[in-house]
Structures are given as C-alpha cells and as structure tokens.
Design an enzyme around this catalytic site. Structure first.
Site, PDB file in Angstrom:
ATOM      1  N   GLN A  83      -4.511  24.117   0.963  1.00 27.67           N
ATOM      2  CA  GLN A  83      -3.505  24.797   2.158  1.00 27.67           C
ATOM      3  C   GLN A  83      -2.127  24.197   1.786  1.00 27.67           C
ATOM      4  O   GLN A  83      -1.428  24.034   2.890  1.00 27.67           O
ATOM      5  CB  GLN A  83      -4.038  24.171   3.589  1.00 27.67           C
ATOM      6  CG  GLN A  83      -5.425  24.892   3.883  1.00 27.67           C
ATOM      7  CD  GLN A  83      -5.157  26.403   4.255  1.00 27.67           C
ATOM      8  OE1 GLN A  83      -4.138  26.977   3.897  1.00 27.67           O
ATOM      9  NE2 GLN A  83      -6.137  26.979   4.788  1.00 27.67           N
ATOM     10  N   SER A  84      -1.761  24.050   0.732  1.00 28.27           N
ATOM     11  CA  SER A  84      -0.245  23.530   0.508  1.00 28.27           C
ATOM     12  C   SER A  84       0.677  24.507   0.965  1.00 28.27           C
ATOM     13  O   SER A  84       0.719  25.765   0.721  1.00 28.27           O
ATOM     14  CB  SER A  84      -0.300  23.546  -1.079  1.00 28.27           C
ATOM     15  OG  SER A  84       1.032  23.237  -1.416  1.00 28.27           O
ATOM     16  N   ASN A  85       1.812  24.145   1.639  1.00 24.79           N
ATOM     17  CA  ASN A  85       2.705  24.765   1.848  1.00 24.79           C
ATOM     18  C   ASN A  85       3.573  25.180   0.917  1.00 24.79           C
ATOM     19  O   ASN A  85       4.185  26.332   0.617  1.00 24.79           O
ATOM     20  CB  ASN A  85       3.857  24.211   3.202  1.00 24.79           C
ATOM     21  CG  ASN A  85       2.553  23.891   4.301  1.00 24.79           C
ATOM     22  OD1 ASN A  85       2.049  24.634   4.999  1.00 24.79           O
ATOM     23  ND2 ASN A  85       2.984  22.650   4.759  1.00 24.79           N
TER      24      ASN A  85
END
Ligand SMILES: *Cc1c(COP(=O)(O)O)cnc(C)c1O
Length: 352
Positions: A83-85
């Site tokens: 879920q890395s921005n």
C-alpha cells in the site's frame, strides 16, 4: 560564501518537472490551537495533487522525475509496501512524464488480488508493472532487500534491450528527492512570515527519513533555527541519524550549496508513537485521528500522518513544548490508507 540570492538561483536550476500544485496551503488550526494552548498551523502537503489528494512524495518526485527525464530515462522502478504511497505516486508521476512504471511491493499485509484496495487499486488503474514480493515471515528489511535485488535484475534485462532505467529507492529517499524539501522549507518559511508568524517547532511523520533530511537541509540552507521533530512510523536502528545527515548534506551539494552542512543535532526524531510497527494500526493513533477529524474536519491516516499527528499532540499535552509556541504540523498525506484493508485501518471506526 555564496550570497543568498545566488543560492536561490542554484536551487532554481535543479532539474524539475511540474507535477503537483505548489505552494501548498498553510493555515492555522483554530480549534486545535484553542484546545491545546498553542499556535498550531498545518502545512498541507497532503494536497500536492495532482490526481488524488497528493502527499510528500509528489514534492520529491518533481525533482526525481526531473532528474530521470534529464538523464533520458524511459523507465522508472521503485519499491515499497503493497500500500505504498510512494510507489503509487511514482507510478502516476511516471505516467504524466511518459515513462514506464515498474514497482516491487513487499506484502506485509497480504493483498486480495480479487479486491484491490486503496493504492493497489490505483496502481492497477495506472497500469503499472507490479511485482508482489511476499514478506513470508521475514523482516521488512530482508524482504525489501530482495525486492531491490529483483529490481536490479530487471534493470539489467531492460537495459540489455536498449531501455534506460531510473531506479528510485523506497520513499524516494535520495539527495535528489530530499532536495525538494529544501525548496519546500523555504516555501513554508515564506508563508508563515507572510502570516506574521515565526515557526518554532516543526513536526512531521518520518519513515525512510528522506523528508526529514530535506527539512534539515532546508533549515541549514535558510539559516533557520526551528526545532524539527520527526515522529517515526516504524522502528529504525542506530544508523538512522547518520543516514539522514548524509542524505541532507548530499541534497545541499545537489542544489549547489556545498559550503553548508547540517549539524547532527539540527533535528530530533521520536520512536515512542508507532505502536507495534509499520502498517500496524494503534488504538491511540486511531483515537487521535478521530479527534482531529471531529475538531478540525481534517483527515490523517493510520500508517503515517495519524501517527505523526498523535506524536505531536502527545508532545504538546505532556508539556514537552512551551505553551503558546508556534507549531507547524507538516501533513505528509497518505489518506488513501483510509480505504485500505481492515488490517491497516484497525479499530478506526469500531469505537465511538
Ligand atoms: C512516505 C511518507 C512519509 C514519510 O516520508 P519519508 O520521506 O519516507 O520519511 C510520511 N507520510 C506519508 C503519508 C508518506 O507517504
């Protein structure tokens, strides 16, 4: 010694593409200031744009993609958690610049391929080449090393086919990415001055440390004396400070200010507030997220900005900062996590 305007000239000469909307707003948090007895401002880097909300990575990516384009690259690779921005924003930035995005994502939280949520959903819409690297009982650091090694292999393969690749580490934490926060620091100082204020404390959440490095470099660059306090979102070993100082000094060199160095004690960081670890929600943080939402109508997230906000509030409530001080919360974004898996948002909605 370079004159100040000459320094600013060099800063303006660094390769950069336009991605987001700058300057981001700065506004006073009226009800929070009243409630806690401080003069509290929010620097809205959660609103950098340019597709959904934004975040600190867009600021860094203007410089990173600027460098990639200047070097004639056609492909960009990066790394992060599922879920890395940073990964999602790198993919979007690559699309805007016409480069091919490839990401290696470590699954600390197992994604459901049939039900992509939040940033993973956006990654799919942007059509990136996504490789999932299962953590499978390994530490985050071990799995990250494997992801990076896989990326390097892919680069050798692609460059053999005639492509030119730009490899961005997790969080965009390089001197190029951090240099963006030298300019960002100047932007913030100017805005506060325009509002008749003088920043005394600057809080932000810190992960890879790239943003902190840029802020420390900015503080040195502009000869400012604000206390910078990073609230850690994950545990780090004793090399963290060295790493931040190194990136900060290189960022200063990158913008042509090689006669300035950051001092090792020009920033602090605090590891008391991340709870059990990265992407693991905490009830105290979730309580702070609800409180901010209900006091100011402002949203933060359980992985980054909520932890940063909670850490700041604890400093203020514990009297660690003198009452009445001017405090800035650098909102780094991350609110897409509010639409992520239950494992990431935890008990955010289950309590009143
Ligand atoms: C990446 C990120 C941070 C941390 O920034 P670093 O430069 O990696 O320390 C903070 N908040 C959000 C929302 C992020 O995505």
């Amino acid at each position: 010694m370079l004159q100040n305007n000459e320094r600013l000239y060099h800063l303006g000469q660094v390769p950069r593409v336009s991605l987001g909307f700058f300057p981001t707003p700065l506004h006073r948090l009226e009800r929070l200031s009243e409630s806690l007895g401080y003069d509290i401002y929010c620097k809205r880097d959660d609103l950098t744009g340019f597709n959904i909300y934004g975040g600190n990575k867009i600021r860094k990516l203007e410089y990173l993609m600027g460098d990639a384009v200047a070097k004639g690259c056609d492909t960009v690779l990066t790394y992060g958690a599922t879920q890395s921005n940073h990964a999602m924003e790198t993919i979007a930035a690559a699309r805007k610049c016409g480069l091919t995005p490839i990401v290696y994502l470590v699954s600390l939280v197992e994604p459901d391929p049939e039900d992509a949520r939040a940033n993973l959903l956006l990654d799919a819409i942007f059509g990136a080449e996504v490789h999932i690297v299962p953590a499978e009982g390994r530490t985050e650091a071990e799995a990250s090393r494997e992801a990076f090694a896989l990326g390097e292999k892919r680069i050798i393969q692609l460059e053999g086919e005639g492509h030119k690749c730009y490899n961005i580490p997790e969080g965009g934490a390089t001197e190029v990415g951090s240099a963006a926060y030298i300019a960002g620091y100047g932007e913030l100082l100017g805005q506060l001055e325009g509002m008749g204020g003088k920043m005394e404390y600057l809080f932000t959440s810190t992960g890879t440390g790239g943003t902190m490095a840029g802020l420390a470099a900015g503080k040195a660059f502009f000869g400012d004396d604000t206390e910078i306090i990073g609230i850690q979102v994950s545990p780090k070993d004793e090399t963290y400070r060295d790493r931040i100082v190194r990136i900060a000094d290189r960022a200063l060199q990158y913008v042509g200010a090689d006669d300035i160095q950051v001092s090792r004690d020009s920033f602090r960081y605090d590891g008391r507030f991340y709870g059990e670890g990265y992407e693991i929600p905490s009830s105290e943080v979730n309580e702070a997220i609800r409180w901010l939402a209900r006091t100011e109508g402002l949203l933060t997230d359980p992985v980054y900005s909520g932890k940063g906000f909670y850490g700041m509030v604890e400093h203020l409530r514990n009297g660690e900062i003198p009452k009445g001080s001017t405090v800035v919360f650098l909102h780094t974004g991350g609110t897409t996590a509010l639409f992520a898996e239950k494992k990431i948002i935890g008990d955010l909605v289950s309590r009143s």
